[in-house]
Design a protein around this motif. Structure first.
Motif, PDB file in Angstrom:
ATOM      1  N   PRO A 185      31.436  33.484  35.800  1.00 61.54           N
ATOM      2  CA  PRO A 185      31.412  34.721  36.590  1.00 61.54           C
ATOM      3  C   PRO A 185      32.663  34.794  37.459  1.00 61.54           C
ATOM      4  O   PRO A 185      33.068  33.801  38.057  1.00 61.54           O
ATOM      5  N   GLY A 186      33.249  35.969  37.500  1.00 60.85           N
ATOM      6  CA  GLY A 186      34.436  36.145  38.353  1.00 60.85           C
ATOM      7  C   GLY A 186      35.735  36.068  37.572  1.00 60.85           C
ATOM      8  O   GLY A 186      36.767  36.534  38.046  1.00 60.85           O
ATOM      9  N   VAL A 187      35.714  35.483  36.360  1.00 63.32           N
ATOM     10  CA  VAL A 187      36.957  35.430  35.578  1.00 63.32           C
ATOM     11  C   VAL A 187      37.183  36.818  34.977  1.00 63.32           C
ATOM     12  O   VAL A 187      36.290  37.395  34.365  1.00 63.32           O
ATOM     13  N   LYS A 188      38.394  37.342  35.234  1.00 62.29           N
ATOM     14  CA  LYS A 188      38.723  38.671  34.709  1.00 62.29           C
ATOM     15  C   LYS A 188      39.996  38.552  33.888  1.00 62.29           C
ATOM     16  O   LYS A 188      40.750  37.615  34.061  1.00 62.29           O
ATOM     17  N   PHE A 189      40.218  39.522  33.049  1.00 64.68           N
ATOM     18  CA  PHE A 189      41.496  39.515  32.344  1.00 64.68           C
ATOM     19  C   PHE A 189      42.173  40.854  32.576  1.00 64.68           C
ATOM     20  O   PHE A 189      41.912  41.834  31.884  1.00 64.68           O
ATOM     21  N   ASP A 190      43.020  40.898  33.609  1.00 72.19           N
ATOM     22  CA  ASP A 190      43.663  42.176  33.934  1.00 72.19           C
ATOM     23  C   ASP A 190      45.116  42.177  33.465  1.00 72.19           C
ATOM     24  O   ASP A 190      45.576  41.239  32.817  1.00 72.19           O
ATOM     25  N   MET A 191      45.822  43.241  33.823  1.00 74.48           N
ATOM     26  CA  MET A 191      47.228  43.396  33.399  1.00 74.48           C
ATOM     27  C   MET A 191      48.109  42.237  33.845  1.00 74.48           C
ATOM     28  O   MET A 191      49.009  41.810  33.142  1.00 74.48           O
ATOM     29  N   HIS A 192      47.777  41.728  35.054  1.00 77.58           N
ATOM     30  CA  HIS A 192      48.613  40.636  35.585  1.00 77.58           C
ATOM     31  C   HIS A 192      48.489  39.395  34.702  1.00 77.58           C
ATOM     32  O   HIS A 192      49.476  38.755  34.364  1.00 77.58           O
ATOM     33  N   THR A 193      47.237  39.062  34.360  1.00 78.90           N
ATOM     34  CA  THR A 193      47.029  37.858  33.548  1.00 78.90           C
ATOM     35  C   THR A 193      47.685  38.040  32.181  1.00 78.90           C
ATOM     36  O   THR A 193      48.313  37.118  31.652  1.00 78.90           O
ATOM     37  N   GLU A 194      47.569  39.245  31.665  1.00 79.89           N
ATOM     38  CA  GLU A 194      48.177  39.516  30.361  1.00 79.89           C
ATOM     39  C   GLU A 194      49.694  39.301  30.422  1.00 79.89           C
ATOM     40  O   GLU A 194      50.284  38.632  29.581  1.00 79.89           O
ATOM     41  N   GLU A 195      50.280  39.842  31.482  1.00 83.88           N
ATOM     42  CA  GLU A 195      51.727  39.702  31.660  1.00 83.88           C
ATOM     43  C   GLU A 195      52.107  38.213  31.826  1.00 83.88           C
ATOM     44  O   GLU A 195      53.110  37.750  31.293  1.00 83.88           O
ATOM     45  N   ARG A 196      51.255  37.455  32.542  1.00 84.61           N
ATOM     46  CA  ARG A 196      51.551  36.027  32.749  1.00 84.61           C
ATOM     47  C   ARG A 196      51.525  35.263  31.424  1.00 84.61           C
ATOM     48  O   ARG A 196      52.339  34.376  31.195  1.00 84.61           O
TER      49      ARG A 196
END
Ligand code: ATP
Length: 420
Positions: A245-256
């Motif tokens: 719970p709490g793990v998200k995959f947003d634009m920032h993570t994608e860019e990283r």
């Protein structure tokens, strides 16, 4: 079972000749023993897709371990046997070939490991995860090259569909949820509508899977060329939230993720680096909960903690005029992959510059003079000796000492100051 397509020619074209020789030999030796051997799983799928894959899995209607032994004769040093699973691995030139006895599986409870009984090829194929992975190629006698496709995997490959084999598949083993998303994104396929519906229905079953098995699947995703595709899809479907719970995959993570590939090129980023980037935005309490729930091994858990500790130091590292020695002391002892994750994720140029300086140069800096040299120079064991070693290292880091003589001069100066 339909066995009308012959892939012998394709095998010859796609696999290295020495590997084809081995497969033919395996087929003949199986026939000697009145057994049948088949190539199964990923290699068959990839052969039909025209992709290179030399990770050969052989299924044997008979006794896989006995066949592997018979095949290798006196070259038994090239066989590794896993008694517990009754499987054998043969090292042949540059390749590993796995031998497994055809088996059927029953699940005592969802998420538990299955009970296994030896069986036929057909039953073995029908216990598999998806139709595209449930095909085999015969190796023995007249069946050499024949495609066995009881679940219509070839049709689904052509239609670009990921399809489970029965409605309870995700309940029996919900790691197949992660596997399905991985294949879908790797090949640019789609989960066919009924499979997707069942997958969504069975997402809660992921809670019954052990941490070790989840981690294995996550590591497999990190080894994909574009893991972010899988996590984005998993996030949208609500699967990622079951990972923790709490793990998200947003634009920032994608860019990283994509920056990690650029930085590590021509190599691939380590799976550890992806772990650190996937969890970068989590606070340390959430990370600790995840470490316990997934029973993460120390090799992952410690760098996850280091990554948070380095992140907490980012503002200190961005201080104007910070000296290399100070950077070193802020970062020394933390995993370099944790430093690299912060280089990728930080939004401040100043902290990135400090982290890069540490990673590229400072972390490897060492003084020439050692503690025993100091003892020989008459320094006594104790706090002064420690202080001297620290002063020499700092001088090195800050560019004030570049030779043994420079270091000796520092010691002499400190000795002189001490005796005043
Ligand atoms: P990859 O290209 O990802 O390595 P692979 O098909 O070789 O694909 P493996 O994980 O090596 O995948 O598994 C080998 C075969 O075992 C699969 O093709 C599939 O048929 C079967 N398999 C693996 N995991 C499962 C599972 N959880 N449930 C059912 N069958 C599975």
């Amino acid at each position: 079972m339909n066995a009308e397509i012959n892939l012998a020619e394709k095998l010859g074209q796609k696999l290295p000749p020495q590997l084809v020789d081995f497969l033919q030999l395996a087929g003949r030796k199986a026939a000697d023993r009145r057994e049948k051997a088949y190539i199964v799983g990923g290699v068959v799928r990839d052969l039909l897709l025209g992709l290179d894959n030399y990770d050969i899995d052989l299924t044997v209607e008979g006794d896989a371990v006995a066949l592997a032994r018979y095949l290798m004769g006196s070259a038994s040093d090239r066989i590794t046997i896993h008694k517990q699973f009754n499987t054998a691995k043969i090292r042949w030139h540059d390749w590993n070939i796995d031998f497994v006895t055809a088996r059927s599986e029953t699940y005592a409870s969802p998420g538990a490991l299955p009970e296994i009984t030896p069986s036929t090829l057909e039953a073995d194929l029908k216990r598999r995860d998806f139709t595209i992975n449930a095909m085999a190629i015969g190796l023995s006698g007249k069946s050499y090259g024949m495609l066995y496709d009881p679940c219509n995997g070839k049709r689904d490959l052509a239609d670009k569909k990921i399809r489970i084999l029965h409605d309870a598949s995700f309940i029996d083993d919900s790691t197949r949820i992660w596997r399905g998303l991985r294949y879908e994104q790797r090949f640019g396929f789609e989960l066919e509508p009924h499979t997707l519906q069942l997958l969504q229905r069975d997402i809660p079953m992921l809670d019954a899977i052990s941490g070790e098995r989840i981690c294995y699947e996550i590591d497999c995703i990190f080894k994909e060329q574009y893991p972010e595709k899988v996590f984005k899809r998993a996030d949208r479907l609500g699967v990622l939230n079951r990972f923790h719970p709490g793990v998200k995959f947003d634009m920032h993570t994608e860019e990283r993720f994509s920056q990690a590939r650029e930085r590590c090129c021509p190599d691939s980023p380590s799976t550890l680096l992806y772990w650190l980037l996937l969890t970068y935005d989590l606070d340390i309490e959430t990370k600790e909960a995840m470490i316990s729930r997934l029973r993460l091994p120390k090799l992952i858990a410690q760098p996850l903690r280091d990554c948070s500790a380095v992140k907490d130091r980012l503002s200190l590292l961005a201080a104007p005029e910070i000296k290399p020695g100070e950077i070193y002391h802020l970062l020394f002892g933390y995993s370099l992959q944790a430093v690299l994750a912060n280089i990728i994720a930080t939004e401040t140029e100043e902290s990135r510059a400090a982290l890069c300086l540490y990673m590229e140069k400072l972390h490897g800096v060492k003084a020439i003079i050692t503690g025993s040299d100091l003892l020989e120079m008459g320094v006594t064991q104790g706090p002064l000796l420690k202080k001297m070693l620290g002063a020499i290292l700092d001088a090195r880091l800050n560019g004030k000492a570049s030779s043994r003589e420079d270091e000796i001069a520092i010691v002499r100066k400190m000795q002189a100051e001490g005796s005043k």
